[in-house]
Scaffold this motif. Structure first.
Motif, PDB file in Angstrom:
ATOM      1  N   LEU A 139     -14.016  36.420  73.466  1.00  0.00           N
ATOM      2  CA  LEU A 139     -13.217  35.202  73.563  1.00  0.00           C
ATOM      3  C   LEU A 139     -11.747  35.540  73.741  1.00  0.00           C
ATOM      4  O   LEU A 139     -11.048  34.927  74.561  1.00  0.00           O
ATOM      5  CB  LEU A 139     -13.405  34.346  72.305  1.00  0.00           C
ATOM      6  N   GLU A 140     -11.274  36.516  73.005  1.00  0.00           N
ATOM      7  CA  GLU A 140      -9.876  36.926  73.129  1.00  0.00           C
ATOM      8  C   GLU A 140      -9.597  37.476  74.526  1.00  0.00           C
ATOM      9  O   GLU A 140      -8.565  37.166  75.145  1.00  0.00           O
ATOM     10  CB  GLU A 140      -9.553  37.980  72.073  1.00  0.00           C
ATOM     11  N   ALA A 141     -10.521  38.271  75.065  1.00  0.00           N
ATOM     12  CA  ALA A 141     -10.336  38.837  76.410  1.00  0.00           C
ATOM     13  C   ALA A 141     -10.329  37.720  77.461  1.00  0.00           C
ATOM     14  O   ALA A 141      -9.498  37.721  78.379  1.00  0.00           O
ATOM     15  CB  ALA A 141     -11.457  39.835  76.708  1.00  0.00           C
ATOM     16  N   LEU A 142     -11.236  36.774  77.339  1.00  0.00           N
ATOM     17  CA  LEU A 142     -11.272  35.665  78.296  1.00  0.00           C
ATOM     18  C   LEU A 142     -10.030  34.766  78.185  1.00  0.00           C
ATOM     19  O   LEU A 142      -9.502  34.305  79.204  1.00  0.00           O
ATOM     20  CB  LEU A 142     -12.552  34.825  78.096  1.00  0.00           C
ATOM     21  N   SER A 143      -9.583  34.566  76.975  1.00  0.00           N
ATOM     22  CA  SER A 143      -8.366  33.763  76.779  1.00  0.00           C
ATOM     23  C   SER A 143      -7.161  34.447  77.394  1.00  0.00           C
ATOM     24  O   SER A 143      -6.297  33.772  78.010  1.00  0.00           O
ATOM     25  CB  SER A 143      -8.112  33.542  75.294  1.00  0.00           C
ATOM     26  N   SER A 144      -7.074  35.761  77.255  1.00  0.00           N
ATOM     27  CA  SER A 144      -5.939  36.470  77.841  1.00  0.00           C
ATOM     28  C   SER A 144      -6.020  36.461  79.366  1.00  0.00           C
ATOM     29  O   SER A 144      -4.991  36.397  80.060  1.00  0.00           O
ATOM     30  CB  SER A 144      -5.856  37.898  77.319  1.00  0.00           C
ATOM     31  N   GLN A 145      -7.209  36.465  79.940  1.00  0.00           N
ATOM     32  CA  GLN A 145      -7.352  36.395  81.398  1.00  0.00           C
ATOM     33  C   GLN A 145      -6.921  35.017  81.912  1.00  0.00           C
ATOM     34  O   GLN A 145      -6.313  34.909  82.968  1.00  0.00           O
ATOM     35  CB  GLN A 145      -8.795  36.651  81.811  1.00  0.00           C
ATOM     36  N   LEU A 146      -7.246  33.973  81.168  1.00  0.00           N
ATOM     37  CA  LEU A 146      -6.857  32.625  81.582  1.00  0.00           C
ATOM     38  C   LEU A 146      -5.359  32.429  81.503  1.00  0.00           C
ATOM     39  O   LEU A 146      -4.790  31.692  82.304  1.00  0.00           O
ATOM     40  CB  LEU A 146      -7.565  31.576  80.705  1.00  0.00           C
ATOM     41  N   SER A 147      -4.734  33.018  80.544  1.00  0.00           N
ATOM     42  CA  SER A 147      -3.304  32.812  80.384  1.00  0.00           C
ATOM     43  C   SER A 147      -2.486  33.589  81.390  1.00  0.00           C
ATOM     44  O   SER A 147      -1.307  33.338  81.576  1.00  0.00           O
ATOM     45  CB  SER A 147      -2.871  33.165  78.962  1.00  0.00           C
ATOM     46  N   GLN A 148      -3.050  34.539  82.069  1.00  0.00           N
ATOM     47  CA  GLN A 148      -2.310  35.341  83.063  1.00  0.00           C
ATOM     48  C   GLN A 148      -2.183  34.648  84.347  1.00  0.00           C
ATOM     49  O   GLN A 148      -2.499  33.911  85.014  1.00  0.00           O
ATOM     50  CB  GLN A 148      -2.983  36.678  83.282  1.00  0.00           C
TER      51      GLN A 148
END
Length: 148
Positions: A139-148
């Protein structure tokens, strides 16, 4: 008798919303330290009952001798009564020891069963925590991808 460690839940109001099903091996509202009820053992007939059964078989019982009668108050009658009472006491003491031994065996079996259950639940908890951590990382990895 309850042990000092036994904890019983306080009477609480029933929740208005349905709750998640419990993963615990005991029913909701029962604390794991509460004593487990066991089925009642059939108690042996009381002495009075045994005496009435023995007297109904023709008046001869194994505990009396031919010379003694129920109403005799002589020294022989007192000795017979004392001997009979001592014998009944020995039998009652043996039955008590047997019941205690049976109860201890049941408690040891229950203890072993609960230990196995606890070990299985600990293993299951560890697997679920590991899975939960992997999902949180994802979830953290996907959230960081969305925020980029």
């Amino acid at each position: 008798m309850l042990s000092p460690l036994a904890i019983r839940p306080a009477a609480a109001a029933q929740p208005s919303q349905p709750t998640q099903p419990s993963l615990l091996p005991y029913p909701a509202g029962v604390h794991m330290l509460s004593p487990v009820a066991s089925p009642p053992a059939t108690a042996p007939a009381s002495r009075k009952r045994k005496a009435s059964l023995a007297s109904s078989d023709g008046g001869s019982s194994a505990g009396t001798t031919a010379g003694s009668t129920a109403g005799s108050s002589g020294p022989a009658g007192k000795d017979d009564k004392a001997r009979d009472r001592a014998q009944r006491n020995r039998e009652a003491a043996q039955e008590s020891r047997d019941r205690k031994k049976q109860r201890m065996a049941e408690l040891e079996d229950q203890n072993e069963s609960l230990r196995r259950s606890n070990a299985a639940l600990a293993t299951r908890l560890q697997a679920i925590e590991s899975s939960n951590q992997a999902l949180l990382d994802r979830l953290e990895a996907l959230s960081s991808q969305l925020s980029q």
